[in-house]
Design a protein around this motif. Structure first.
Motif, PDB file in Angstrom:
ATOM      1  N   LYS A  11       0.954  -1.372  -0.074  1.00 43.84           N
ATOM      2  CA  LYS A  11      -0.165   0.080   0.064  1.00 43.84           C
ATOM      3  C   LYS A  11       1.037   1.286   0.141  1.00 43.84           C
ATOM      4  O   LYS A  11       0.513   2.317  -0.158  1.00 43.84           O
TER       5      LYS A  11
ATOM      6  N   SER B 130     -14.953   3.949  -0.972  1.00 40.01           N
ATOM      7  CA  SER B 130     -13.949   3.238  -0.777  1.00 40.01           C
ATOM      8  C   SER B 130     -14.067   2.505   0.658  1.00 40.01           C
ATOM      9  O   SER B 130     -13.648   1.377   0.797  1.00 40.01           O
ATOM     10  N   SER B 131     -14.613   3.184   1.554  1.00 41.58           N
ATOM     11  CA  SER B 131     -14.989   2.471   3.084  1.00 41.58           C
ATOM     12  C   SER B 131     -15.838   1.506   3.031  1.00 41.58           C
ATOM     13  O   SER B 131     -15.864   0.515   3.251  1.00 41.58           O
TER      14      SER B 131
ATOM     15  N   GLN C  55      -8.710  -5.293   3.688  1.00 46.03           N
ATOM     16  CA  GLN C  55      -9.425  -4.190   3.852  1.00 46.03           C
ATOM     17  C   GLN C  55      -8.590  -2.893   3.695  1.00 46.03           C
ATOM     18  O   GLN C  55      -9.019  -1.955   2.805  1.00 46.03           O
TER      19      GLN C  55
ATOM     20  N   LEU D  73      -7.189  -2.612  -0.057  1.00 48.64           N
ATOM     21  CA  LEU D  73      -8.239  -2.129  -1.001  1.00 48.64           C
ATOM     22  C   LEU D  73      -8.890  -0.809  -0.992  1.00 48.64           C
ATOM     23  O   LEU D  73      -9.124   0.098  -1.885  1.00 48.64           O
ATOM     24  N   ASN D  74      -8.989  -0.278   0.265  1.00 48.88           N
ATOM     25  CA  ASN D  74      -9.318   0.969   0.789  1.00 48.88           C
ATOM     26  C   ASN D  74      -8.566   2.155  -0.017  1.00 48.88           C
ATOM     27  O   ASN D  74      -9.159   3.287  -0.635  1.00 48.88           O
TER      28      ASN D  74
ATOM     29  N   SER E 225     -14.365  -1.599   0.531  1.00 51.84           N
ATOM     30  CA  SER E 225     -13.304  -2.436   1.462  1.00 51.84           C
ATOM     31  C   SER E 225     -13.868  -3.094   2.559  1.00 51.84           C
ATOM     32  O   SER E 225     -13.262  -4.024   2.881  1.00 51.84           O
TER      33      SER E 225
END
Length: 473
Positions: free
Chosen positions: A119, A149-150, A173, A176-177, A153
């Motif tokens: 990330k 996004s929240s 999570q 992906l967020n 994810s």
């Protein structure tokens, strides 16, 4: 500018509230599926991820915001520098991952560290996007991006956890967020990375930014050192109780105090050559932020037991005392943040670095004392440190802005006094022999009524200002 600040605060606050509310709900669902040990392991890994993240998300974005005439060349230059930094830092984490696993005697951590660290390059890109949003005060554009996004994810994280993949649910999570929000902002914003690079443009930005990076790194290092040592000296479950107790005050800090800081920094930067104007803006901000945050934090401290039992069940009951201490600490954190935003906005990143170098020996002493006693003692010593560091952070603006210590205390004291009175009343209601949910509802209603009533009776300037501003809108 007042209209821009109000609009920025409105959209940033809504973005924070929506994303944090979704994240909060998701975390409750995950907490019911996953174990405290899972959260404890991720907390251990985040020690290193958070430290690495400082190099790619702190400082350089702030330099772009602080510079009045930052253009596309500046943004693209800092983008490439940040991405290079992020790749170097990722490679470093990739190679030391086995040593991290050995340190915690858990070989599974090697692959988790290497995957979660992916990330970092995404965060570097997103940090420049966030800087552009703040610089142009386009907070409305980020509202939908963050919320979507929240949600996505979080849902994916719950599915992965339900399928029995344990800790990987949290890893998926987190990554992906970051991916989704970066893509959403890329579609919405006018700025995109260009094939432009100028060392002459980047040099002054780096000169300002490296001090912010160093300041952030020192602060993050010592904060994560606490988690690292707790994880080494105590069990992952005990660490999870501490971190879970910390999540609730963090939620308020990120939503409200984070919103104020995010909007205040670019607004003050527009007037960083008029120190009297900066002082006026800071005084107003300090009165309003303490008026809003202090009662919430003291109220959460008083209602910590019902909150934990109702939302997380009794398996997390050990988090209650941690939450109480850390909520009170969070009440003072807004004072530090406001003062530091002013120092940063007028271009004195060197002062921020000096402050960290002075404060952290005290932090280390208090942390070591707490560690020798218990995990709960660490929470108590962190409360002591927060109060001490708040006083230290208030000090430079006596000279930089002629914002005397006596003036700051007079701006803080009304909200603090009313919050303490409210806390004592609300905390006493836990003695009622009623169902926990009923007690919680009574505490909330009584706390709000008492605080607003006292604000009206004593004619608090912050209350009158907020009320008149909201009514006008």
């Amino acid at each position: 500018m007042k209209n821009k600040i109000f609009s920025g605060f409105f959209w940033k606050f809504n973005e924070q509230i929506s994303s944090q509310l979704v994240t909060f709900i998701i975390s409750i669902v995950l907490a019911r599926i996953l174990t405290p040990k899972d959260y404890g392991i991720v907390a251990l890994i985040n020690v290193f991820i958070s430290l690495a993240d400082v190099f790619v998300t702190s400082g350089f974005g702030s330099a772009l915001i602080q510079k009045k005439d930052a253009d596309d060349v500046d943004f693209s230059t800092i983008f490439y520098i940040s991405e290079i930094f992020s790749i170097v830092v990722y490679m470093f984490l990739f190679f030391i991952a086995p040593y991290i696993a050995d340190f915690y005697n858990n070989t599974d951590l090697t692959v988790i560290v290497r995957v979660l660290a992916l990330k970092l390059p995404l965060s570097a890109f997103n940090a420049i996007q966030q800087a552009y949003v703040s610089k142009k005060m386009l907070f409305k554009k980020i509202f939908i991006s963050t919320t979507v996004s929240s949600i996505i994810s979080g849902i994916v994280g719950i599915i992965v956890a339900y399928l029995g993949y344990g800790i990987w649910a949290l890893v998926v999570q987190y990554i992906l967020n970051t991916i989704i929000i970066s893509i959403a902002l890329f579609v919405q914003l006018d700025w995109h990375p260009q094939l432009k690079f100028s060392w002459s443009s980047g040099k002054p930005l780096l000169s300002y930014g490296w001090k912010i990076v160093a300041t952030s790194f020192i602060g993050t290092f010592f904060n994560q050192l606490r988690t690292l040592l707790l994880g080494k000296m105590y069990t992952p479950a005990e660490l999870a109780f501490y971190n879970r107790g910390q999540k609730f005050p963090e939620l308020v800090s990120q939503n409200i105090d984070g919103t104020i800081s995010t909007v205040l920094f670019p607004a003050i930067s527009e007037f960083n050559d008029d120190l009297s104007k900066v002082k006026s803006m800071i005084r107003r901000s300090l009165r309003i932020s303490t008026f809003i945050i202090m009662p919430i934090m003291f109220g959460m401290a008083a209602t910590s037991k019902p909150i934990i039992l109702i939302l997380l069940t009794d398996k997390w009951i050990s988090s209650v005392p941690y939450m109480q201490y850390l909520c009170i600490a969070g009440a003072f954190g807004t004072i530090s943040n406001t003062n530091m935003q002013a120092i940063s906005a007028i271009g004195r990143s060197d002062v921020l670095l000096k402050l960290e170098l002075v404060k952290k020996p005290l932090y280390l002493i208090l942390l070591l004392i707490g560690l020798r006693i218990s995990v709960l003692a660490v929470a108590y010593t962190m409360l002591i440190y927060t109060i001490c560091s708040t006083v230290m952070n208030m000090s430079p603006n006596r000279k930089l802005l002629n914002y005397k210590f006596k003036e700051q205390v007079s701006d803080i004291l009304p909200a603090l006094s009313l919050s303490l009175i409210m806390f004592l009343v609300v905390d006493s209601l836990t003695l009622l022999n009623l169902p926990m949910m009923i007690i919680f509802i009574i505490q909330i209603v009584v706390g709000i009524v008492i605080y607003v009533f006292l604000a009206i009776i004593f004619k608090l300037e912050a209350w009158n200002y907020l009320l008149s501003t909201v009514l006008k809108r």
